[in-house]
Design an enzyme around this catalytic site. Structure first.
Site, PDB file in Angstrom:
ATOM      1  N   ASP A 223      -5.923  -3.698  -2.251  1.00 13.83           N
ATOM      2  CA  ASP A 223      -4.835  -3.396  -1.314  1.00 13.83           C
ATOM      3  C   ASP A 223      -4.167  -4.657  -0.750  1.00 13.83           C
ATOM      4  O   ASP A 223      -4.830  -5.566  -0.248  1.00 13.83           O
ATOM      5  CB  ASP A 223      -5.402  -2.569  -0.158  1.00 13.83           C
ATOM      6  CG  ASP A 223      -4.343  -1.833   0.629  1.00 13.83           C
ATOM      7  OD1 ASP A 223      -3.465  -2.500   1.213  1.00 13.83           O
ATOM      8  OD2 ASP A 223      -4.394  -0.593   0.659  1.00 13.83           O
TER       9      ASP A 223
ATOM     10  N   SER B 195       0.831  -1.194   0.000  1.00 17.76           N
ATOM     11  CA  SER B 195       0.000   0.000   0.000  1.00 17.76           C
ATOM     12  C   SER B 195       0.877   1.261   0.000  1.00 17.76           C
ATOM     13  O   SER B 195       1.712   1.419  -0.888  1.00 17.76           O
ATOM     14  CB  SER B 195      -0.963  -0.043   1.191  1.00 17.76           C
ATOM     15  OG  SER B 195      -2.022   0.865   1.013  1.00 17.76           O
TER      16      SER B 195
END
Length: 293
Positions: free
Chosen positions: A152, A39
């Site tokens: 993610d 991320s």
């Protein structure tokens, strides 16, 4: 000396503290041989491996709320934001074009939406790989890459220690950003000046409230705030479990609980705390490296 890997964890705006961690390690003379990120950690790691960390840090430290707002591209499907505007800017100014162009090995983590599998991205174009890694559900839309919908990487591997080892690291220094993350609303600072009313409504939709209302116990948080906070809780628990099963040689934990996930304009504070976090474990790093000399 053994090969040293740096694993940069997820945490949205709190991830700007990764800059401070890297700077402090450099001052200690720690040479980073491989780097992995999840991320926001993927964004910083990509800039480092591209040799453009200095330029990106200057940009981060200059960000204002108006700048952050200008990078928001509203989406009506799959997430509140498309996420393309910010990743396009980073790719143009701070990323190499391909993984093969990088100065050191780098890889990032994403999650396959249909199967829940952990996906390691380490070849081909850098921009779509990093975009996939930052796709926080509810906040950003998923990314389709190589025929798969990806979101993610923090859903499966918030602090990619295992990926660092797969890249050849014999010592892994990991940075986790989860401490104190749960249950915080997102805040829009007081005195936002000329920010248009419709943009304020956008931020209310994704969980931003005025500072005066942010912590009221009887205030019902927006749906996106519920979703993203719930994801953060899950990521923190997953990180704790994975770090227990595959602990890094050194774990660095910046104290960034007072930063919300959208506080990207507070880069200087996050960077300073990243440096302080390294100082708190400096003795451990020094002893570890001395044992190999």
């Amino acid at each position: 000396m053994p090969r040293i890997g740096l694993a940069l964890g997820s945490g949205a705006a709190r991830g700007w503290s990764h800059f401070g961690v890297i700077r402090a390690l450099q001052r200690m003379g720690v040479s980073i041989d491989v780097i992995a990120g999840t991320s926001i950690g993927a964004i910083v790691a990509a800039a480092y491996a591209s040799g453009r960390l200095d330029a990106m840090q200057k940009w981060v430290e200059s960000l204002t709320w108006v700048d952050v707002l200008s990078l928001m591209d509203v989406s009506l499907r799959g997430g509140a934001l498309q996420g393309d505007r910010v990743i396009d800017y980073c790719a143009e100014h701070f990323f190499a074009t391909r993984f093969e162009d990088l100065s050191i090995p780098f890889a990032c983590v994403a999650t396959e939406l249909t199967t829940g599998r952990e996906i390691w991205l380490r070849e081909g174009e850098l921009r779509p790989a990093v975009r996939a890694s930052i796709g926080l559900p509810g906040m950003f839309t998923p990314t389709k890459l190589h025929g798969r919908w990806l979101v993610d990487g923090g859903l499966v591997n918030p602090v990619p220690v295992s990926l660092c080892r797969a890249l050849g690291a014999e010592i892994v220094i990991a940075v986790e950003l989860g401490s104190g993350r749960m249950g915080r609303h997102f805040r829009l600072p007081n005195g936002n000046g000329g920010v248009e009313r419709w943009k304020n409504r956008l931020f209310a939709m994704v969980g931003v409230t005025s500072s005066g209302d942010a912590d009221q116990a009887d205030s019902l948080p927006p749906i996106a705030a519920v979703l993203t906070t719930s994801v953060n809780i899950m990521q923190m628990r997953i990180a704790q479990s994975r770090l227990a099963g595959d602990p890094p040689e050194v774990l660095i934990s910046p104290r960034v609980a007072d930063l919300s996930i959208l506080d990207f304009h507070r880069g200087a504070e996050a960077i300073e705390e990243g440096e302080a976090a390294v100082q708190r474990v400096q003795w451990q790093i020094t002893e570890l490296l001395e044992s190999f000399r």
